[in-house]
Motif scaffolding. Structure first.
Motif: not given
Length: 176
Positions: A4-11, A159-175
């Motif tokens: 499940l962790r590997r699937f989450l990481s892939l997702l 993430k909720n089911l696994m008790g992992i806190k969602n950390k915001p990620t800001h993606i503005l440009l590919s670099g």
């Protein structure tokens, strides 16, 4: 649990890549939208000859821009939300409430994704009013938007089911 962790990481990786590509295309849409609007202003007020198509093109670009960044806003919890109740509840109950809300949102996104596909298919029967593009290509923004949001929803549920806190990620440009 390891699978499940590997699937989450892939997702997470897939969602991040999709968001990065979407953010870059969205910047292009914004730039083209601004150029289109400025061109129309110049044509209308300088040359006194308005063009028939810029408003519709700008609207289509704005729709696509929004569709391409909506999943990032959803992942970062950047949509308007009333969070007084979850904040006032004990953490365990708050987490279950958030899971319930995520599951409801997932059902809604699933339904909207397929409704968007129907709009896309029907869009080949009509053309944009001011230029010869089938409306389907504008309507394609709906399943793209709801599909990417559904992928993020699945990530947030896991993430909720696994008790992992969602950390915001800001993606503005590919670099970045």
């Amino acid at each position: 649990m390891g699978a499940l962790r590997r699937f989450l990481s892939l997702l997470e990786t897939i969602n991040t890549l999709v968001m990065r590509v979407g953010a870059n295309i969205a910047w292009v849409c914004v730039a083209l939208m601004v150029i289109t609007i400025l061109m129309q202003v110049v044509m209308r007020y300088v040359f006194n000859s308005a063009l028939p198509w810029p408003e519709e093109v700008a609207r289509a670009l704005m729709i696509w821009m929004m569709a391409l960044v909506a999943s990032q806003a959803y992942r970062n919890q950047a949509f308007v939300a009333i969070d007084m109740l979850p904040d006032a509840l004990p953490p365990a109950i708050s987490r279950w409430l958030q899971l319930l809300l995520l599951l409801i949102a997932g059902v809604v996104l699933y339904k909207l994704f397929f409704l968007g596909l129907e709009f896309f298919e029907r869009g080949f029967r009509t053309r944009a009013a001011s230029f010869k593009l089938p409306r389907a290509w504008i309507y394609l923004a709906m399943p793209v938007c709801f599909g990417t949001m559904l992928l993020v929803n699945i990530e947030l549920v896991l993430k909720n089911l696994m008790g992992i806190k969602n950390k915001p990620t800001h993606i503005l440009l590919s670099g970045e």
